[in-house]
Design a protein around this motif. Structure first.
Motif, mmCIF file in Angstrom:
data_model
loop_
_atom_site.group_PDB
_atom_site.id
_atom_site.type_symbol
_atom_site.label_atom_id
_atom_site.label_comp_id
_atom_site.label_asym_id
_atom_site.label_seq_id
_atom_site.Cartn_x
_atom_site.Cartn_y
_atom_site.Cartn_z
ATOM 1 N N PRO A 74 44.904 -9.109 2.228
ATOM 2 C CA PRO A 74 43.695 -8.321 1.959
ATOM 3 C C PRO A 74 43.516 -8.016 0.480
ATOM 4 C CG PRO A 74 45.283 -7.049 3.279
ATOM 5 C CD PRO A 74 45.828 -8.436 3.154
ATOM 6 N N TRP A 75 44.627 -7.928 -0.218
ATOM 7 C CA TRP A 75 44.566 -7.598 -1.651
ATOM 8 C C TRP A 75 43.909 -8.722 -2.437
ATOM 9 C CZ3 TRP A 75 47.912 -9.127 -5.978
ATOM 10 C CH2 TRP A 75 47.762 -8.312 -7.107
ATOM 11 N N ILE A 76 44.321 -9.944 -2.172
ATOM 12 C CA ILE A 76 43.753 -11.064 -2.933
ATOM 13 C C ILE A 76 42.283 -11.260 -2.550
ATOM 14 C CG2 ILE A 76 44.576 -12.881 -1.329
ATOM 15 C CD1 ILE A 76 44.428 -13.325 -5.102
ATOM 16 N N ASN A 82 35.521 -8.407 -5.097
ATOM 17 C CA ASN A 82 35.043 -7.639 -6.256
ATOM 18 C C ASN A 82 34.483 -8.554 -7.338
ATOM 19 O OD1 ASN A 82 35.707 -5.248 -5.054
ATOM 20 N ND2 ASN A 82 37.700 -5.057 -6.064
ATOM 21 N N LEU A 83 35.120 -9.674 -7.524
ATOM 22 C CA LEU A 83 34.614 -10.622 -8.516
ATOM 23 C C LEU A 83 33.253 -11.189 -8.097
ATOM 24 C CD1 LEU A 83 37.974 -12.439 -9.345
ATOM 25 C CD2 LEU A 83 36.564 -11.152 -10.968
ATOM 26 N N CYS A 84 33.070 -11.354 -6.799
ATOM 27 C CA CYS A 84 31.758 -11.823 -6.313
ATOM 28 C C CYS A 84 30.690 -10.778 -6.642
ATOM 29 C CB CYS A 84 31.792 -12.067 -4.809
ATOM 30 S SG CYS A 84 32.792 -13.487 -4.328
ATOM 31 N N TYR A 85 31.038 -9.510 -6.432
ATOM 32 C CA TYR A 85 30.076 -8.451 -6.751
ATOM 33 C C TYR A 85 29.798 -8.421 -8.256
ATOM 34 C CZ TYR A 85 29.724 -6.333 -2.129
ATOM 35 O OH TYR A 85 29.441 -6.104 -0.813
ATOM 36 N N ASP A 86 30.841 -8.616 -9.062
ATOM 37 C CA ASP A 86 30.626 -8.698 -10.514
ATOM 38 C C ASP A 86 29.658 -9.830 -10.827
ATOM 39 O OD1 ASP A 86 32.419 -6.695 -10.845
ATOM 40 O OD2 ASP A 86 34.072 -7.963 -11.547
ATOM 41 N N HIS A 87 29.862 -10.917 -10.131
ATOM 42 C CA HIS A 87 29.004 -12.084 -10.340
ATOM 43 C C HIS A 87 27.544 -11.733 -10.011
ATOM 44 C CE1 HIS A 87 27.825 -16.366 -10.100
ATOM 45 N NE2 HIS A 87 27.127 -15.983 -9.047
ATOM 46 N N PHE A 88 27.364 -11.033 -8.904
ATOM 47 C CA PHE A 88 25.999 -10.625 -8.535
ATOM 48 C C PHE A 88 25.390 -9.761 -9.634
ATOM 49 C CE2 PHE A 88 27.432 -10.760 -3.850
ATOM 50 C CZ PHE A 88 27.131 -12.103 -3.768
ATOM 51 N N ARG A 89 26.196 -8.833 -10.117
ATOM 52 C CA ARG A 89 25.670 -7.927 -11.128
ATOM 53 C C ARG A 89 25.299 -8.691 -12.393
ATOM 54 N NH1 ARG A 89 29.043 -3.996 -8.641
ATOM 55 N NH2 ARG A 89 30.917 -4.820 -9.590
ATOM 56 N N ILE A 145 31.128 -12.935 6.284
ATOM 57 C CA ILE A 145 31.898 -14.065 5.758
ATOM 58 C C ILE A 145 33.392 -13.865 6.013
ATOM 59 C CG2 ILE A 145 32.612 -15.186 3.612
ATOM 60 C CD1 ILE A 145 29.670 -14.834 2.679
ATOM 61 N N LEU A 146 33.856 -12.656 5.756
ATOM 62 C CA LEU A 146 35.281 -12.407 5.984
ATOM 63 C C LEU A 146 35.648 -12.622 7.447
ATOM 64 C CD1 LEU A 146 35.871 -9.265 3.731
ATOM 65 C CD2 LEU A 146 36.654 -11.606 3.309
ATOM 66 N N ILE A 157 39.717 -6.771 7.322
ATOM 67 C CA ILE A 157 38.446 -6.610 6.603
ATOM 68 C C ILE A 157 38.318 -5.176 6.100
ATOM 69 C CG2 ILE A 157 35.932 -6.719 6.820
ATOM 70 C CD1 ILE A 157 36.389 -8.909 8.976
ATOM 71 N N ALA A 158 38.725 -4.244 6.940
ATOM 72 C CA ALA A 158 38.664 -2.837 6.529
ATOM 73 C C ALA A 158 39.494 -2.613 5.268
ATOM 74 C CB ALA A 158 39.166 -1.940 7.665
ATOM 75 N N ALA A 159 40.650 -3.286 5.212
ATOM 76 C CA ALA A 159 41.498 -3.140 4.025
ATOM 77 C C ALA A 159 40.841 -3.794 2.807
ATOM 78 C CB ALA A 159 42.871 -3.767 4.286
ATOM 79 N N VAL A 160 40.183 -4.923 3.039
ATOM 80 C CA VAL A 160 39.538 -5.624 1.919
ATOM 81 C C VAL A 160 38.409 -4.791 1.341
ATOM 82 C CG1 VAL A 160 38.170 -7.646 1.250
ATOM 83 C CG2 VAL A 160 40.123 -7.924 2.768
ATOM 84 N N ILE A 161 37.560 -4.297 2.208
ATOM 85 C CA ILE A 161 36.376 -3.586 1.695
ATOM 86 C C ILE A 161 36.610 -2.080 1.615
ATOM 87 C CG2 ILE A 161 34.828 -5.388 2.551
ATOM 88 C CD1 ILE A 161 33.972 -3.498 4.790
ATOM 89 N N ARG A 162 37.785 -1.654 1.949
ATOM 90 C CA ARG A 162 38.148 -0.231 1.885
ATOM 91 C C ARG A 162 37.140 0.635 2.616
ATOM 92 N NH1 ARG A 162 40.382 0.851 -4.197
ATOM 93 N NH2 ARG A 162 40.844 -1.282 -4.661
#
Lengths: 203, 270
Positions: A74-76, A82-89, A145-146, A157-162
């Motif tokens: 889940p960490w990776i 998060n990088l995908c969200y950065d990409h969106f931004r 997607i996850l 998924i809960a761990a990934v998206i907190r």
């Protein structure tokens, strides 16, 4: 699916934290395809997805000592999401850029599709599904997607998206609902099923 | 008790994430409600459509350049703490092997951009690593031309063939260039060339030891090797089809003890 990937991950992480690059390479090998495909379905561009996966592995390597005893998977995924969200931004808009019509190094375990017409139809179906996913709000897209691309369990998924499990459940369901609405606009490609009777869960 | 189930419950049910009473109630409801059976079937179809998106192989190999160090706990510090000379040496050797340095030694995310996969299928991905201690030593691996028509068995979801896929009736071709081999001998086989080839996936590592064909030649101080393997023959984990990494480890035969490692993605199709 193999022997206890979590235990394997933990052993590899422990070695990698001691600076063992080979152990970390094993982790990269293990996660590169799922991570890349997650990013690809999130951002739509192969180059960007590869950049995201590469950066995720770099960050993971650099920050590995902060992982403590937590599971790597889940960490990776969290780093990559998060990088995908950065990409969106950076793109200033939340829309994927599908590379339609471009050939890819595609891997599939599906059944052969021998007929060119059927193949074209499969391609069209895939395009519509991709478009439907791209049309989702990023939070819903991530959850879908996850789950349906990467096959992560709700807890993972809960761990990934907190987020709490309830949120995961709700986002996945809403995402599927939206995608379904879009697909039903193409009844010639996505026939409406008559009943669930014969394919029904454990009968 | 049988209220109309929410979309959330149907969705979680499909994922086996609905348990206990909630699951039993839903199942009881489905027995009697055709509308909900249809809703479930439609949802199942949607999930299948998403799951049917083809999995793609990454267009490059992801690597960690040697200059990137772990943070917190300060890398230099851990080593400078002294006393670990042997460990240091080990790290250096490992780094040489796994750094996957491109020729210039910069960012090491070599080497096969997506475009290489497109169009003709004559070239597979290629990776070259250089021994940073001795730049004359170089190892290149390519997965060669394994043009694999979709007609032969891969579903692609698009009209693309999967150029790098190997199937049971389509041998996997491996091309190696060993630069800087002393002498002028030509190896008779992989062992003779101090080369070990493996296919990796999910922690499995399968040695590719007995090629169907093997040829080697000398050219400008380099040994060029071409080998083909029938993918059906090594004991691949089941299901055999999937993404692998084809890895070559070359123990440079100059007494330095250095091994170079390079790898490229390879797909095995049904």
């Amino acid at each position: 699916m193999a022997n206890s990937p979590i235990a394997d991950d933990a052993a590899l992480v422990a070695r990698a934290r001691e600076g063992d690059r080979e152990a970390f390479t094993e982790l990269v090998m293990h996660y590169q395809v799922p991570l890349y495909n997650m990013a690809l379905r999130m951002v739509g561009s192969r180059d960007d997805a590869a950049d995201i996966a590469q950066e995720a592995f770099l960050r993971a390597w650099e920050k590995l000592r902060t992982l403590k005893g937590n599971p790597f998977k889940p960490w990776i995924f969290q780093i990559a999401v998060n990088l995908c969200y950065d990409h969106f931004r950076r793109r200033k808009r939340v829309a994927a850029m599908p590379e339609e019509g471009q050939e890819a190094h595609v891997v599939s375990l599906g059944l052969p599709v021998p007929d060119p017409a059927e193949r074209a139809e499969a391609g069209e179906r895939a395009r519509i599904v991709r478009d439907s996913i791209n049309g989702l709000d990023p939070d819903l897209r991530t959850a879908l997607i996850l789950r349906d691309v990467n096959g992560l369990a709700y807890e993972e998924i809960a761990a990934v998206i907190r987020a709490p499990l309830g949120t995961v459940k709700s986002r996945i369901a809403r995402a599927r609902g939206h995608v379904q609405e879009r697909l039903l606009m193409f009844p010639e490609l996505f026939a409406r099923p008559v009943d669930d009777q014969e394919q029904q869960h454990e009968r | 008790m049988n209220a109309e189930p929410e979309l959330e419950d149907l969705s979680a049910y499909l994922d086996q994430e609905l348990t206990g009473t909630a699951r039993q109630q839903l199942e009881a409801h489905l027995q009697t409600c055709e509308t909900c059976r249809r809703r479930l079937a439609a949802l199942r179809q949607t999930v299948s459509a998403v799951q049917a998106l083809p999995t793609e192989a990454p267009p490059r190999v992801f690597t960690i350049p040697p200059q990137r160090q772990q943070r917190t706990g300060a890398p230099g510090w851990a080593w400078a703490g002294g006393a670990l000379a042997a460990a240091c040496l080990l790290v250096v050797v490992t780094t040489i092997g796994l750094a996957n340095l491109p020729h210039g030694g910069g960012m090491a995310t070599t080497n096969a951009p997506a475009s290489r996969y497109q169009g003709g299928a004559d070239r597979g991905p290629t990776m070259t690593v250089t021994d940073p201690q001795d730049l004359s030593k170089q190892l290149t691996i390519s997965s060669g031309s394994t043009a694999f028509s979709a007609d032969q068995g891969t579903t692609t979801g698009s009209q693309a063939a999967a150029p790098l896929a190997a199937s049971k009736n389509q041998p996997l071709q491996v091309g190696l260039i060993l630069q800087g081999v002393p002498g002028d001998g030509v190896p008779a086989n992989l062992t003779d060339a101090h080369v070990r080839l493996t296919l990796l996936r999910d922690g499995y590592e399968v040695a590719l030891a007995n090629p169907d064909t093997f040829s080697a030649a000398r050219e400008n101080g380099a040994v060029r090797i071409t080998a083909t393997f029938r993918v059906g023959s090594p004991p691949l984990p089941s299901p055999a089809a999937g993404n692998y990494v084809l890895r070559v480890t070359w123990q440079v035969p100059d007494g330095s003890g250095v091994s170079l490692v390079a790898q490229v993605p390879v797909t095995v199709a049904n």
